[in-house]
Write an enzyme that holds these catalytic residues in place. Structure first.
Site, PDB file in Angstrom:
ATOM      1  N   GLU A  68      -0.665  -0.251   6.532  1.00 19.58           N
ATOM      2  CA  GLU A  68       0.292   0.931   6.336  1.00 19.58           C
ATOM      3  C   GLU A  68      -0.342   2.457   6.262  1.00 19.58           C
ATOM      4  O   GLU A  68       0.237   3.177   6.743  1.00 19.58           O
ATOM      5  CB  GLU A  68       1.424   0.634   4.998  1.00 19.58           C
ATOM      6  CG  GLU A  68       2.056  -0.613   5.398  1.00 19.58           C
ATOM      7  CD  GLU A  68       2.714  -1.276   4.085  1.00 19.58           C
ATOM      8  OE1 GLU A  68       1.987  -2.060   3.333  1.00 19.58           O
ATOM      9  OE2 GLU A  68       3.691  -0.996   3.666  1.00 19.58           O
ATOM     10  N   ARG A  85      11.015 -11.221  -7.317  1.00 12.69           N
ATOM     11  CA  ARG A  85      12.550 -10.964  -7.117  1.00 12.69           C
ATOM     12  C   ARG A  85      13.193 -12.214  -6.397  1.00 12.69           C
ATOM     13  O   ARG A  85      12.667 -13.092  -5.808  1.00 12.69           O
ATOM     14  CB  ARG A  85      12.455  -9.941  -5.835  1.00 12.69           C
ATOM     15  CG  ARG A  85      11.960  -8.642  -6.580  1.00 12.69           C
ATOM     16  CD  ARG A  85      12.210  -7.394  -5.228  1.00 12.69           C
ATOM     17  NE  ARG A  85      11.273  -6.360  -5.796  1.00 12.69           N
ATOM     18  CZ  ARG A  85      10.585  -5.828  -4.660  1.00 12.69           C
ATOM     19  NH1 ARG A  85      10.451  -6.388  -3.603  1.00 12.69           N
ATOM     20  NH2 ARG A  85       9.596  -4.859  -5.185  1.00 12.69           N
ATOM     21  N   ASN A 119      -0.740   7.540  -1.980  1.00 14.92           N
ATOM     22  CA  ASN A 119       0.303   6.647  -2.199  1.00 14.92           C
ATOM     23  C   ASN A 119       0.644   6.660  -3.473  1.00 14.92           C
ATOM     24  O   ASN A 119      -0.209   5.887  -4.519  1.00 14.92           O
ATOM     25  CB  ASN A 119       0.051   5.152  -1.832  1.00 14.92           C
ATOM     26  CG  ASN A 119       1.157   4.140  -1.952  1.00 14.92           C
ATOM     27  OD1 ASN A 119       2.336   4.478  -2.656  1.00 14.92           O
ATOM     28  ND2 ASN A 119       1.087   2.977  -1.562  1.00 14.92           N
ATOM     29  N   HIS A 121       9.459  -1.774   3.866  1.00 15.90           N
ATOM     30  CA  HIS A 121       8.344  -2.095   4.526  1.00 15.90           C
ATOM     31  C   HIS A 121       8.414  -1.560   6.120  1.00 15.90           C
ATOM     32  O   HIS A 121       7.778  -2.471   7.046  1.00 15.90           O
ATOM     33  CB  HIS A 121       8.151  -3.486   4.813  1.00 15.90           C
ATOM     34  CG  HIS A 121       7.857  -4.369   3.256  1.00 15.90           C
ATOM     35  ND1 HIS A 121       8.683  -5.419   3.161  1.00 15.90           N
ATOM     36  CD2 HIS A 121       7.153  -3.848   2.345  1.00 15.90           C
ATOM     37  CE1 HIS A 121       8.390  -5.743   1.669  1.00 15.90           C
ATOM     38  NE2 HIS A 121       7.542  -4.970   1.201  1.00 15.90           N
ATOM     39  N   ARG A 142       3.118   8.328   1.409  1.00 17.10           N
ATOM     40  CA  ARG A 142       3.806   7.430   1.571  1.00 17.10           C
ATOM     41  C   ARG A 142       5.000   7.589   0.698  1.00 17.10           C
ATOM     42  O   ARG A 142       4.846   7.665  -0.446  1.00 17.10           O
ATOM     43  CB  ARG A 142       3.169   5.907   0.986  1.00 17.10           C
ATOM     44  CG  ARG A 142       4.145   4.887   0.958  1.00 17.10           C
ATOM     45  CD  ARG A 142       3.794   3.562   0.440  1.00 17.10           C
ATOM     46  NE  ARG A 142       4.628   2.737   0.546  1.00 17.10           N
ATOM     47  CZ  ARG A 142       5.043   1.808  -0.350  1.00 17.10           C
ATOM     48  NH1 ARG A 142       4.261   1.749  -1.455  1.00 17.10           N
ATOM     49  NH2 ARG A 142       5.980   0.882  -0.259  1.00 17.10           N
TER      50      ARG A 142
END
Ligand code: AMP
Length: 402
Positions: free
Chosen positions: A385, A241, A7, A180, A91
């Protein structure tokens, strides 16, 4: 088969080496501060002591070389030779409309990932560096890419289009892509398995609530709507965010505060959310602590966060004309007893009945936190993940052999 999962970020590279025989993690680690003065490498071999080193790593190819040397190191290694690694899984954040599933890397796949740089300017170039670094260190090993957006490619047009001039979609591919996806897919499948029900029969709301947060409505095993949009800014309130806001606020604030495009982008992505409202932190642990100590701003931040999450759950129940399962996952979803309690307390109209004792239990396993009589099953499922990436990579590369 041993699969290395990578990743890559712009200045970091996370890795995990899987033995797919039993899906065990042989080693994992992180290279940080790539391209900076002193890079830090942390390597955790299973069953051995963790090692941390400072060294000079100027780009991703050197980072992968360093990882391979640690994996084969006499003292800290877990494999005898690099040749034991039969596949690499990467990823990649954005697969645009090109990728509805994971793919074996070839020239065409790389061209498409490059074409998507515009849509994910911070993420896709970093993934590309990871791919190149792995290719140059292991030129004969097949590489697979797994996209955060792929699971959401099943969304219908009425969910993914924005109500703006259609030319913007045609010319610039402005639409909802979500994120996601690997996590939402993993936890919704794990939830169906846990309940021993076919996923095709279930209406699932998957709540991935970590530093970034998104909800997905999963019907018949497919994503039919998700809260993140063209970028990960839309939807829920997050650590830093803003989530949803009136788009007219952007030009208004730019005008009043004389902000540039980059400045307003940075404000909404890095200086908003829990951090902006609490004035303390983007971390839900600190917000909860602040709230419990009576800090009014932390309390407000928590209330806004929970309220917006609940609004989205309600809207996805409406989208699917009901809900059978609500799944909580990621840092906040897996760990915040108090957030889950507040959300569930206000979903009784849907038939949610929380079991407060089960909600308090901590374990790394999928578990139910609703009562035996609850009409809606509420589960906590730890996400993984990296395992999804390793599984997809294994499946695609095994397919090459048959
Ligand atoms: P993630 O992005 O999935 O790694 O989630 C990271 C976030 O999980 C952190 O920013 C924390 O806010 C949150 N988190 C981790 N542990 C807890 C906890 N025990 N209670 C509340 N939030 C937590």
């Amino acid at each position: 088969m041993k699969v290395l999962v990578i990743n890559a970020g712009s200045s970091s590279l996370k890795y995990q080496l899987y033995d797919m025989k039993d899906e065990s993690v042989l080693a994992k680690g992180l290279v940080e501060r790539i391209g900076m003065d002193s890079s830090i490498v942390t390597h955790k071999p299973a069953g051995l002591a963790e090692v941390s080193e400072v060294s000079e790593i100027l780009e991703h190819t050197t980072a992968v070389r360093k990882v391979l040397s640690l994996l084969t190191d006499k003292e800290h290694g877990v494999i005898g030779s690099v040749d034991e690694i039969e596949a690499v899984g990467h990823r990649v954040v954005h697969g645009g409309e090109y990728f509805g599933e994971s793919a074996l890397v070839d020239g065409d796949v790389k061209t498409k990932i490059r074409q998507l740089f515009d849509l994910a300017p911070l993420h896709n170039p970093a993934s590309m560096m990871g791919i190149k670094a792995a290719e140059s260190n292991m030129p004969h090993v097949p590489q697979v890419v797994v996209f955060d957006t792929a699971f959401h490619q099943s969304m219908p047009e009425n969910a993914y289009l924005y109500a703006i001039p259609r030319v913007l979609y045609k010319k610039h591919k402005v639409r909802r892509y979500g994120a996601h996806g690997t996590s939402h897919e993993f936890v919704s499948k794990a939830a169906a398995e846990f309940l021993d029900r076919p996923i095709e029969e279930l209406k699932i709301i998957s709540c991935h609530i970590g530093n970034g947060a998104s909800l997905t409505a999963v019907q018949e095993g497919r994503s039919i709507d998700t809260s993140m949009g063209m970028t990960p800014l839309e939807g829920l309130m997050m650590g830093t965010r803003s989530g949803d806001l009136d788009p007219a606020i952007v030009p208004y604030v730019m005008n009043k505060e004389e902000l540039t495009v980059n400045e307003v982008n940075s404000m909404l992505n890095k200086h908003s959310g829990l951090l902006a409202i609490s004035g303390i932190s983007s971390d839900m642990r600190e917000i909860t602590e602040g709230m419990q100590k009576g800090d009014a701003n932390s309390k407000l931040a928590f209330e806004m966060y929970e309220y917006r999450l609940r609004k989205y759950i309600g809207s996805y129940a409406a989208v699917m004309n009901g809900v059978d399962v609500i799944v909580f996952t990621a840092g906040v979803g897996e760990n915040s007893v108090v957030l889950r309690k507040k959300v569930c307390e206000n979903l009784t109209y849907l038939g949610v009945e929380l079991d407060e004792e089960l909600n308090e239990i901590r374990s790394g396993e999928p578990r139910r936190i609703s009562t035996a009589n609850s009409k809606v099953q509420v589960l906590v499922v730890p996400t993984n993940e990296e395992l999804v990436i390793a599984r997809d990579t294994n499946r695609i590369v095994q397919g090459l052999k048959s």
